[in-house]
Enzyme design. Structure first.
Site, PDB file in Angstrom:
ATOM      1  N   GLU A  34     -36.264 -27.492  13.551  1.00  0.00           N
ATOM      2  CA  GLU A  34     -36.701 -26.279  14.261  1.00  0.00           C
ATOM      3  C   GLU A  34     -37.412 -25.262  13.374  1.00  0.00           C
ATOM      4  OE1 GLU A  34     -33.690 -27.203  13.529  1.00  0.00           O
ATOM      5  OE2 GLU A  34     -32.418 -25.535  12.922  1.00  0.00           O
TER       6      GLU A  34
ATOM      7  N   GLY B 197     -24.112 -25.472  10.942  1.00  0.00           N
ATOM      8  CA  GLY B 197     -23.049 -24.486  10.807  1.00  0.00           C
ATOM      9  C   GLY B 197     -22.584 -24.428   9.363  1.00  0.00           C
TER      10      GLY B 197
ATOM     11  N   HIS C  47     -33.519 -29.705   9.260  1.00  0.00           N
ATOM     12  CA  HIS C  47     -33.757 -28.790  10.377  1.00  0.00           C
ATOM     13  C   HIS C  47     -35.143 -29.010  10.994  1.00  0.00           C
ATOM     14  CE1 HIS C  47     -30.239 -26.239  10.083  1.00  0.00           C
ATOM     15  NE2 HIS C  47     -30.311 -26.378   8.771  1.00  0.00           N
TER      16      HIS C  47
ATOM     17  N   CYS D  51     -27.690 -31.340  11.049  1.00  0.00           N
ATOM     18  CA  CYS D  51     -26.885 -30.975   9.866  1.00  0.00           C
ATOM     19  C   CYS D  51     -25.394 -31.044  10.180  1.00  0.00           C
ATOM     20  CB  CYS D  51     -27.307 -29.608   9.338  1.00  0.00           C
ATOM     21  SG  CYS D  51     -29.012 -29.622   8.819  1.00  0.00           S
ATOM     22  N   TYR D  52     -24.718 -29.881  10.235  1.00  0.00           N
ATOM     23  CA  TYR D  52     -23.292 -29.907  10.553  1.00  0.00           C
ATOM     24  C   TYR D  52     -23.043 -30.670  11.859  1.00  0.00           C
ATOM     25  CZ  TYR D  52     -18.579 -28.234  11.660  1.00  0.00           C
ATOM     26  OH  TYR D  52     -17.254 -28.155  11.977  1.00  0.00           O
TER      27      TYR D  52
ATOM     28  N   ASP E  58     -38.813  -4.245  27.661  1.00  0.00           N
ATOM     29  CA  ASP E  58     -37.721  -4.889  28.390  1.00  0.00           C
ATOM     30  C   ASP E  58     -37.428  -4.196  29.721  1.00  0.00           C
ATOM     31  OD1 ASP E  58     -37.674  -6.314  26.070  1.00  0.00           O
ATOM     32  OD2 ASP E  58     -35.891  -5.344  25.262  1.00  0.00           O
TER      33      ASP E  58
ATOM     34  N   LYS F 197     -37.457 -12.414  23.728  1.00  0.00           N
ATOM     35  CA  LYS F 197     -38.489 -11.370  23.770  1.00  0.00           C
ATOM     36  C   LYS F 197     -39.892 -11.914  24.065  1.00  0.00           C
ATOM     37  CE  LYS F 197     -39.032  -6.906  22.581  1.00  0.00           C
ATOM     38  NZ  LYS F 197     -38.032  -5.859  22.886  1.00  0.00           N
TER      39      LYS F 197
END
Ligand code: XMP
Length: 527
Positions: free
Chosen positions: A186, A70, A184, A97-98, A242, A383
């Protein structure tokens, strides 16, 4: 937030039988990416805002938490905190992190401003092994991003790894399953981050890999049946992936009690209307009402040149046409929509509303106006997951891999007034571009590719004659999602072929330009 998720529970999703990891969002741009990485492991994951109530998780079998990064500093008195119930749950927690600094701070450690901010690539060296690092080498390339540093670890924690600038790049209280990462895992710039996440999800949290497309379809069909009972459902088809997947799921659950409405607004790409009818009526055998509202939309757009006015007129006309048709379907009590998870998170999340750049067109307001309950079978999917489900349901590739298309259609790709004739010109130019992009094998690599008809006329020469025709813009972008995009570096010979063909084959056009603007600062569509 609490409201949104509870509402979801009442609609298509009842208690999930799957193990789940919950990402607590502190405003990181990567929160959704973390969730996607976890779901790629076939373990279910939801994102909740940091200030959500514990009850939003009642429908889940939660096995662990991830506290996201964040933009704040934990020592700022206004900074968002993790709810006590997260730490009181007795479940594992991974802070990124945060999120790591919050853990340190809230569990009794100390965080302060670092002497050096650390952003970008770094190498960490692990000195202690732990389940989170199982199977990984001692040296790891990672993507750092932090300004603050942990000055004192909370009781029970140890540092597992260091980087050049941080003595605590990984911290853990292995006993409680508490881990903190200063980098990170990810993002793609942490090449082995996926293994780290898998270690957390499987090794630390013990969450199974039981969230698969097959399971999803089976459970969703059951949930739709439970919600709808013997009621009738209406669904607006747009031709996009969708609404197609949402309708197919509902069709599988209730068959003929689903009626799809396809409004042809005359602003579609060439041959698109026929394709929709072919796919849904002839191949999938759905009840389809094909409404030819082309003249109605054109009249609503007569003499309109302002982009916002176009969008609003189209949105309103769509609602009128759709509502009039839906009212003729006896007993219709439900409206099926292809809402996706990012929209759910976005509309539920905290923070001030951002500036309205463009009014987006959807069936907004219809459910209340017509007193319809929503059926939203995709509201927990990303998606790429929708595509996987669609493939499992047997939808054709042309639908599954169709590039996104804006609700207001070609109207926002025609600069100036929208007339039948100008729609025809743009359809012809666009069809040539798409044909060549497909032939070059690039269609799926591009987020979107399309032609734009400008209102600029330029002088040219063809044979011995002077021409005075319209300039067409070509737009092709690559993107992960539509929030940011880069213009595609299309091969010159492809651009040359497209330009030649458009000028030769489309009468009103005598010039073609290629749009080399990224987003930001540009938007993808021209209007
Ligand atoms: P922009 O032009 O804002 O577009 O960069 C971002 C993405 O959204 C699509 N788009 C729309 N989609 N209704 C939609 O459903 C709309 O009114 C609309 N306007 C833009 C656009 O094609 C791109 O993918």
């Amino acid at each position: 937030m609490a409201e949104t998720l509870t509402e979801a529970e009442n609609t298509t999703t009842s208690r999930s039988p799957h193990a789940a990891i919950v990402v607590v969002d502190f405003g990181s741009q990567y929160s959704m990416l973390i969730a996607r990485r976890i779901r790629e492991l076939n373990t279910y994951c939801e994102v909740i805002p940091y200030n959500a109530e514990a009850s939003v998780l009642d429908h889940l079998d939660v096995r662990g938490f991830v506290l996201s990064g964040g933009p704040n500093s934990v020592y700022d008195p206004e900074a968002p905190r993790a709810a006590d119930w997260v730490f009181e749950s007795g479940l594992p927690v991974l802070g990124i992190c945060y999120g790591m600094q919050l853990m340190a701070d809230q569990l009794g450690g100390k965080v302060g401003p670092g002497r050096e901010r650390e952003f970008g690539p770094a190498t960490i060296t692990a000195s202690v092994n732990a389940p989170l690092l199982a199977g990984l080498p001692a040296e790891l390339d990672v993507w750092m991003s932090h300004g603050d540093r942990i000055e004192e670890l909370p009781a029970g924690f140890a540092s597992l790894a260091v980087s050049e600038n941080s003595p605590i790049a990984v911290m853990a209280d292995v006993e409680r399953g508490y881990y903190g990462l200063q980098f990170h895992p990810e993002v793609v710039h942490t090449p082995r981050g996926g293994e780290l996440i898998a270690n957390y999800v499987r090794g630390v949290c013990g969450a199974e890999a039981d969230w698969t497309p097959g399971n999803f379809i089976e459970e969703t069909v059951e949930a739709i049946l439970a919600q709808v009972g013997d009621g009738q459902v209406v669904c607006g088809l747009s031709g996009g992936v969708d609404s197609a997947v949402a309708a197919t799921l509902v069709h599988r659950a209730i068959g003929d009690r689903l009626t799809c409405i396809f409004v042809d607004n005359g602003l579609l790409r060439a041959r698109e209307a026929e394709e929709v009818v072919d796919t849904f009526e002839r191949n999938l055998h759905m009840n389809l009402r094909h409404i030819d509202a082309r003249q109605r939309f054109l009249s609503a757009l007569a003499e309109v040149t302002n982009p916002e006015t176009k969008r609003i007129r189209i949105g309103n006309t769509f609602i009128e046409v759709f509502e009039a048709e839906a009212k003729t379907i006896e007993g219709a009590r439900f409206l099926c929509q292809g809402t996706l998870y990012p929209d759910v998170i976005e509309s539920a999340s905290h923070g001030a509303g951002s500036a309205r750049i463009k009014s987006h067109h959807n069936v907004g307001g219809l459910p209340e106006r017509m007193d319809l309950d929503l059926v939203e079978p995709l509201r927990f999917l990303f998606k790429d997951e929708v595509r996987r489900i669609g493939a499992e349901l047997g939808l054709p590739d042309e639908i599954l891999w169709r590039q996104p298309f804006p609700g207001p259609g070609l109207a926002v790709r025609i600069i100036g007034e929208v007339t039948e004739e100008r729609v025809g010109v743009l359809q012809a130019a666009d069809a040539i571009f798409m044909e060549e992009v497909r032939a070059a094998g690039l269609y799926r690599d591009l987020w979107q590719s399309f032609a734009v008809l400008t209102d600029t006329r330029t002088v040219g020469v063809m044979g011995d004659f002077r021409t005075y025709g319209y300039a067409v813009g070509l737009r092709a972008v690559v993107a992960e999602d539509a929030m940011t995009a880069d213009w595609a570096r299309l091969p010159y010979d492809l651009l040359a072929r497209v330009s030649n063909r458009i000028v030769n084959e489309v009468d009103a056009v005598n010039r073609v330009v290629y749009d080399i603007t990224s987003k930001p600062p540009g938007t993808i569509e021209w209007e």
